[in-house]
Design a protein around this motif. Structure first.
Motif: not given
Length: 200
Positions: A64-69
Motif C-alpha cells: 500500500t505504500s507509495e514507495r512500492y508497486f
C-alpha cells in the motif's frame, strides 16, 4: 487352484502398483525437485538479506505504500492485513456482472486510481480468478512508475530497468501475456535503496 493362483497374482500386482505409485514415484519426484529445482520445489520463497522469508514469488502480496508497486486487487486477501481471510483458500468473488456490489467495488477502485492520476486499466481494477496473482501487466507497472520514482527520489530510468528485468515472458513463449512480478520488483527496489545508502 487357478482361483488361488489368480488371487495371489492380483494381490501381488496391486502391491507392486501401490509401491510404484505411492512410494517410489513420489520419492523420485521429491529427490529430483530438491536436487535440481530446490527453489521452485519449496514454494519459490523469497528471503531478505537476513535470510528471513518475505513471501512467495508465486502468491500476490499486498503493498500500500507509495514507495512500492501495487498488485492486482484481491477479494481473498489470503492471509495479509486486517481484512485477511486466513483460510488458505483462494478464489474470486463470483459476483455476476449484473451484481451492484461488483459494480460499486469497480467504481471505487477506478476512482481511487484516478485520484493517484492513474488510468484505470483492467488488471489493476479487476481481481484475478484466484485472488493470488503475483503479476501485473507491463502497462500497469509503467503507469505506477512516476509515483514510485517520486516517492523513492530516484530517476524513472533506474526503476524501468528493474521493471524490464522482473517481467516474466509468456509461458512457453506462446501462452498468456508477459507480466511483472510485483514482489520481486519491490524487493529489488529495496535492495537498490540499501546499495545506494551504503555507497554514499
Amino acid at each position: 487352484m487357478a482361483i488361488i493362483r489368480e488371487t495371489i497374482r492380483a494381490i501381488f500386482i496391486t502391491l507392486m502398483l501401490w509401491l510404484l505409485t505411492a512410494i517410489i514415484y513420489p520419492l523420485a519426484i521429491l529427490v529430483v525437485g530438491q536436487v535440481f529445482l530446490p527453489y521452485q520445489a519449496n514454494g519459490s520463497i523469497m528471503r531478505n538479506l537476513s535470510n528471513e522469508p518475505i513471501g512467495s514469488a508465486l502468491i500476490g502480496q499486498v503493498f500500500t505504500s507509495e514507495r512500492y508497486f501495487h498488485p492486482r486487487p484481491s477479494t481473498v486477501r489470503y492471509s495479509q492485513g486486517k481484512k485477511a481471510k486466513p483460510t488458505g483458500i483462494s478464489g474470486a468473488s463470483n459476483l455476476a456482472a449484473s451484481n451492484p456490489e461488483l459494480l460499486k467495488r469497480i467504481l471505487e477502485q477506478a476512482d481511487k486510481l484516478r485520484e493517484e492520476n492513474l488510468q484505470p486499466i483492467a488488471d489493476i481494477i479487476y481481481t484475478s480468478g484466484s485472488g493470488l496473482d503475483p503479476h501485473i501487466s507491463f502497462k500497469a507497472a509503467r503507469q505506477q512508475l512516476t509515483r514510485v520514482a517520486g516517492a523513492r527520489g530516484v530517476k524513472e530510468d533506474e526503476i524501468l530497468r528493474l521493471i524490464n528485468k522482473y517481467t516474466d515472458d509468456r509461458f512457453l513463449w506462446i501462452f498468456g501475456e508477459p507480466g511483472v512480478n510485483v514482489l520481486r520488483l519491490n524487493y529489488a527496489l529495496d535492495l537498490q535503496d540499501i546499495n545506494r545508502q551504503q555507497n554514499q
